[in-house]
Scaffold this motif. Structure first.
Motif, mmCIF file in Angstrom:
data_model
loop_
_atom_site.group_PDB
_atom_site.id
_atom_site.type_symbol
_atom_site.label_atom_id
_atom_site.label_comp_id
_atom_site.label_asym_id
_atom_site.label_seq_id
_atom_site.Cartn_x
_atom_site.Cartn_y
_atom_site.Cartn_z
ATOM 1 N N VAL A 91 36.167 45.323 28.770
ATOM 2 C CA VAL A 91 34.897 45.660 28.586
ATOM 3 C C VAL A 91 34.470 46.697 29.375
ATOM 4 C CG1 VAL A 91 32.489 45.121 28.080
ATOM 5 C CG2 VAL A 91 34.173 43.477 27.046
ATOM 6 N N GLY A 95 34.232 50.739 28.240
ATOM 7 C CA GLY A 95 33.009 51.467 28.490
ATOM 8 C C GLY A 95 33.164 52.562 29.215
ATOM 9 N N GLY A 99 32.685 56.450 28.271
ATOM 10 C CA GLY A 99 31.663 57.322 28.900
ATOM 11 C C GLY A 99 32.076 58.547 29.409
ATOM 12 N N CYS A 108 29.937 61.257 20.498
ATOM 13 C CA CYS A 108 30.144 59.906 20.441
ATOM 14 C C CYS A 108 30.361 59.947 18.799
ATOM 15 C CB CYS A 108 29.033 58.882 20.821
ATOM 16 S SG CYS A 108 27.380 59.005 19.858
#
Length: 155
Positions: A91, A95, A99, A108
């Motif tokens: 996770v 992430g 990012g 995105c």
């Protein structure tokens, strides 16, 4: 019969309407343009903060009311429940990679698709990169699972 087999016939049309509203909102607010997103990430234009905050407030309110007053989701028939997901290395790493990609490209998935709607067709390269990255990660995960299964313990 599973809950997904008993979905309301309005499920797919409402998903399309929701996605259209989402895309329209992104385009109308100017957040479908990668340069606006990059300006936000460089703290030069904080408009995205208000767009995301407004969306989070509406979503949070609806989810709170729905889970408090309904025993199941109206369109899917699924029971509401907490999704248990541990905060693990994958996770955190996922992430971070997301990012970095967002910071480099200003894209995105939601804003990329909305950007197509406003005629920004070169964005297709970024969307292709997202698909390629997702495919590569899936391939890598499947490879890792296969090698973990075939490895024998050395006693």
């Amino acid at each position: 019969m599973s809950a997904s087999d008993a979905r309301n016939p309005l499920f797919v049309p409402l998903i399309a309407v929701g996605g259209s509203l989402f895309g329209f909102g992104l385009a109308y607010s100017g957040m479908a343009r990668p340069e606006v997103v990059l300006d936000f990430l460089q703290l030069q234009d904080l408009g995205l903060l208000f767009v995301m905050g407004g969306a989070a407030a509406v979503t949070g309110t609806v989810i709170t009311l729905a889970t408090r007053h309904l025993d199941h989701a109206p369109l899917t028939g699924d029971r509401y429940g907490k999704r248990e997901r541990s905060f693990d290395r994958s996770v955190l790493l996922g992430g971070a990679v997301f990012g970095v990609g967002w910071g480099i490209s200003g894209l995105c998935p939601g804003s990329a698709y909305a950007s197509l709607g406003i005629g920004n067709y070169p964005i297709l390269l970024g969307i292709a990169g997202m698909f390629l990255g997702a495919y590569a990660q899936g391939y890598w995960r499947a490879y890792r699972q296969e090698t973990d299964r075939t490895a024998t313990p050395s006693d």
